[in-house]
Design an enzyme around this catalytic site. Sequence first.
Site, PDB file in Angstrom:
ATOM      1  N   HIS A 350       7.185  -7.746   4.975  1.00  0.00           N
ATOM      2  CA  HIS A 350       7.604  -7.363   6.318  1.00  0.00           C
ATOM      3  C   HIS A 350       6.598  -6.404   6.912  1.00  0.00           C
ATOM      4  CE1 HIS A 350      10.041  -4.685   9.118  1.00  0.00           C
ATOM      5  NE2 HIS A 350      10.079  -5.874   9.700  1.00  0.00           N
ATOM      6  N   SER A 351       6.139  -6.669   8.134  1.00  0.00           N
ATOM      7  CA  SER A 351       5.251  -5.774   8.860  1.00  0.00           C
ATOM      8  C   SER A 351       3.965  -5.523   8.060  1.00  0.00           C
ATOM      9  CB  SER A 351       5.999  -4.467   9.172  1.00  0.00           C
ATOM     10  OG  SER A 351       5.269  -3.667  10.052  1.00  0.00           O
ATOM     11  N   LEU A 352       3.644  -4.265   7.787  1.00  0.00           N
ATOM     12  CA  LEU A 352       2.424  -3.955   7.045  1.00  0.00           C
ATOM     13  C   LEU A 352       2.447  -4.560   5.640  1.00  0.00           C
ATOM     14  CD1 LEU A 352      -0.275  -2.388   7.007  1.00  0.00           C
ATOM     15  CD2 LEU A 352       0.990  -0.422   6.125  1.00  0.00           C
ATOM     16  N   SER A 354       3.285  -7.491   4.841  1.00  0.00           N
ATOM     17  CA  SER A 354       2.719  -8.836   4.889  1.00  0.00           C
ATOM     18  C   SER A 354       1.195  -8.790   4.894  1.00  0.00           C
ATOM     19  CB  SER A 354       3.226  -9.571   6.132  1.00  0.00           C
ATOM     20  OG  SER A 354       2.770  -8.939   7.316  1.00  0.00           O
TER      21      SER A 354
END
Length: 684
Positions: A350-352, A354
């Site tokens: 999720h977010s960073l 990924s």
Amino acid sequence: MSSVESHQEQLSQTDPSPSPNSCSSFELIDMDAASLYEPVSPHWFYCKVIDSKEIWIPFNSGDSQQLEEAYGSGKDCNGIVVPTDGGRYDVHLGERMRYAVYWDEIASEVRRCTWFYKGDKDNKYVPYSEGFSQVLEETYMLAVTLDEWKKKLESPNREIIILHNPKLMVHYQPVAGSDEWGSTPTEQGRPRTVKRGVENISVDIHCGEPLRIDHLVFVVHGIGPACDLRFRSIVQCVNDFRSVSLNLLQTHFRKAQENQQIGRVEFLPVNWHSPLHSTGVDVDLQRITLPSINRLRHFTNDTILDVFFYNSPTYCQTIVDTVTSEMNRIYTLFLQRNPDFKGGVSIAGHSLGSLILFDILTNQKDSLGDIDSEKDSLNIVMAQGDTLTLEEDLKKLQLSEFFSIFEKEKVDKEALVLCTDRDLQEMGIPLGPRKKILNYFRTRKNSEGITRSTLQSASQVSVKYPRLIYKPEIFFAFGSPIGMFLTVRGLKRIDPNYKFPTCKGFFNIYHPFDPVAYRIEPMVVPGVEFEPMLIPHHKGRKRMHLELREGLTRMSMDLKNNLLGSLRLAWKSFTRAPYPALQPSETAEETETEPESNSEKPSDVNIEESSVAVKEEVPPINVGMLNGGQRIDYVLQEKPIESFNEYLFALQSHLCYWESEDTVLLVLKEIYQTQGIFLDQPLQ
């Protein structure tokens, strides 16, 4: 509650008589009277501290039964460990404590519960201690067998419990501030309800999870310790994700479950924030942090700065090492605890998180032919999308006369890319042509696309990426800034032939209003504009407001086309030559039929055009091999209330994935497709 009642019936059938300890003082009681008494069915609970409040949560029916069987086995409880919650927690029966297996978490107290009282504020029932519950049960048995009620007991906290009758039992709490002697306990405070047995209180008890695990998914969080608007940890958010998946398996994979083709997918969280901030960097930051707006600065240091930490070679190495080692450690431990596991492994970020996984996957090495693949990386660069020969390139530059020189020196396009200005000068090529040739081929090399070597150079400088001990099947990115970071790092295009060395699938999933999310496909096909794949609603079709919006758009286009057609017809009738003189009857017929024929012609053309447009299918878009030839970008459908104001729901959109049925269903669908198992009914 049906599972609790069946569990109670099972226990009552196996052990219809009271325990020896509870009836030791009542041996002289008439057995007919004693037969009216039925022992209580225990259920096991554990205590969680949420927002400084103790909340007692019941184990699912399967785990509670296992704990009760272990408790009644006659063995020493101190050596008994019972796995619960799908194997993610262990209960040490002797200690009455519950420990997390795969991550760090404060241990929870466990209790064998039979008697409960209603709490002060939230009206949730709280279990009495096991010792005092035994006293209550013995008093209750005596009252039933002798039919003598209004029994009064005093708890260890000097609180009074009165058993008026089987339906009315109350708990009195002393009024704060009363002296040691106090007044009559029954006159103090508001009475609270007392219940015997878990079946008499309002609590949800789940049936448990399937024992069989088909697939394992590691979930890596983004910036900060909190993962949603309720400031919950990655463990709690992944718990929601897992719960949604279990519900969707029952509703959308029912046939496969009935045929015992599937079990469940296990989702395990990976935490890198805590190890990063335990390096002492928080102390260093605190020394230089200004004292004003303290809470905002603390939030910035604890959350936003994680992005800058990842762009720092020193802390990026810590983050990458932590994520990789944690996934390897958890995977090894999972196999030890599940020796029969034969499924695959996928990863989600999720977010960073990924972006971290993307860099790790990019820098993995396939165990087969690592050296050869790196040697051939330059060949791949020149071969991708480049069909022109060296002679054709020189002709394009109007420098064909120098082809014979390169041919004599046996310099092809690959060798020419490696040539320097001095090399070309030694071949006898003048300064002007040298500059043109070098600029042309270096530009082609830099813009050709991402290969293994260029992606590695696009990753963090001076960072050594450790290897995973497994090959992920699919990589899911939620609300991912990967596209933005690759662009900022100087990468303009991902080559269509590029794929992860060890991972076959890649899905970029995002909410349309997510301010952190970016697309990937335009980097693979930069010259074509096309929409991402719309994720179907988990109940089928599109959301009603989206269908209404598209219907209104189509209607407005139809009205526009019809209006233009009517204006065109009026203009033609205005500018055409007058009719010749005819008989009145013929004139009337003509005037009646002519508008019809004229009005039908445009509609016929429109019908033909629309039918052709329907028949002409949109040609498939080649988005490369990053997802095995499948589409990469998948967009969720916004909710009706979210469509009113995109900015208002922007932050919520970035944190919506944990409880999104549409997101979870896409993940399950893609995972089970690799096993040849499909949804009961394909979603439209």
